[in-house]
Design an enzyme around this catalytic site. Structure first.
Site: not given
Ligand code: GAR
Length: 190
Positions: A16-17, A94-95, A112
């Site tokens: 979604s991002n 992943r790191l 995050h």
């Molecule tokens: C988001 O909430 C992002 O902040 C998080 O994964 C989600 C992905 O959502 N990232 C982490 O937790 C990184 N450590 P999306 O696939 O709908 O964009």
């Protein structure tokens, strides 16, 4: 209008991002072009979104490489071919290792779903709700070798909704979708 910044978006999940960034590039809110989507998960819905948007999506399965370095060298070759100048992590779970960190110094950004340094790692929203905090949020930061560490670029507080992870996640995602594009827009205009 200045030249568009070429970005590669890394995602492992629903994307979604990625979709919000793609929309912002399309409507001119973000002066950038997504030249590549990179994922470690072939089943990630982000891949479908990229295909629909006409953006090349490349799947790199870590298990198919003999080492993390070899995995990242393969990604780096694709990034170089794409002309990507910045790496934008959008739910990439992943790191980032030394190969990509040294190829893109201070040019890798992550989002995050917590107010870092609280609740790094997986399921940040579940961690926050589990701890009973009343306020959590979203952080955008430069990536270093740590897990969700690195200099913070932007943060936005979000109330925990009814002690419920699902409802809080909805509120967090809504914030992520504008905070990421706004922060990147500011960064790319420096
Ligand atoms: C988001 O909430 C992002 O902040 C998080 O994964 C989600 C992905 O959502 N990232 C982490 O937790 C990184 N450590 P999306 O696939 O709908 O964009």
């Amino acid at each position: 209008m200045t030249r568009k910044v070429k970005i590669a978006v890394f995602a492992s999940g629903s994307g979604s991002n990625f979709a919000a960034l793609e929309e912002a590039c399309k409507n001119g809110e973000l002066n950038a072009e997504i030249v590549l989507m990179v994922t470690n998960k072939p089943e990630a819905y982000a891949v479908e979104r990229a295909k629909k948007a006409g953006i090349p999506a490349l799947v790199f399965r870590p298990k198919e490489f003999e080492s993390k370095d070899a995995y990242e060298v393969a990604i780096l070759n694709a990034l170089r071919e794409s002309g990507a100048e910045w790496l934008v992590l959008a739910g990439y779970m992943r790191l980032i290792g030394p190969v990509l960190l040294s190829a893109y110094p201070s040019k890798i950004i992550n989002i995050h779903p917590s107010l870092l340094p609280s609740f790094p790692g997986k399921d940040a929203i579940g961690q926050a709700v589990g701890h009973g905090v009343k306020v959590t949020g979203v952080t955008v930061h430069l990536v270093d070798a740590g897990m969700d560490t690195g200099p913070i670029l932007a943060q936005y507080a979000v109330d925990v909704v009814d002690g419920d992870a699902e409802k809080t996640a909805q509120a967090i995602h809504a914030v992520e979708h504008y905070l990421y594009k706004d922060t990147l827009s500011e960064l790319f205009s420096r």
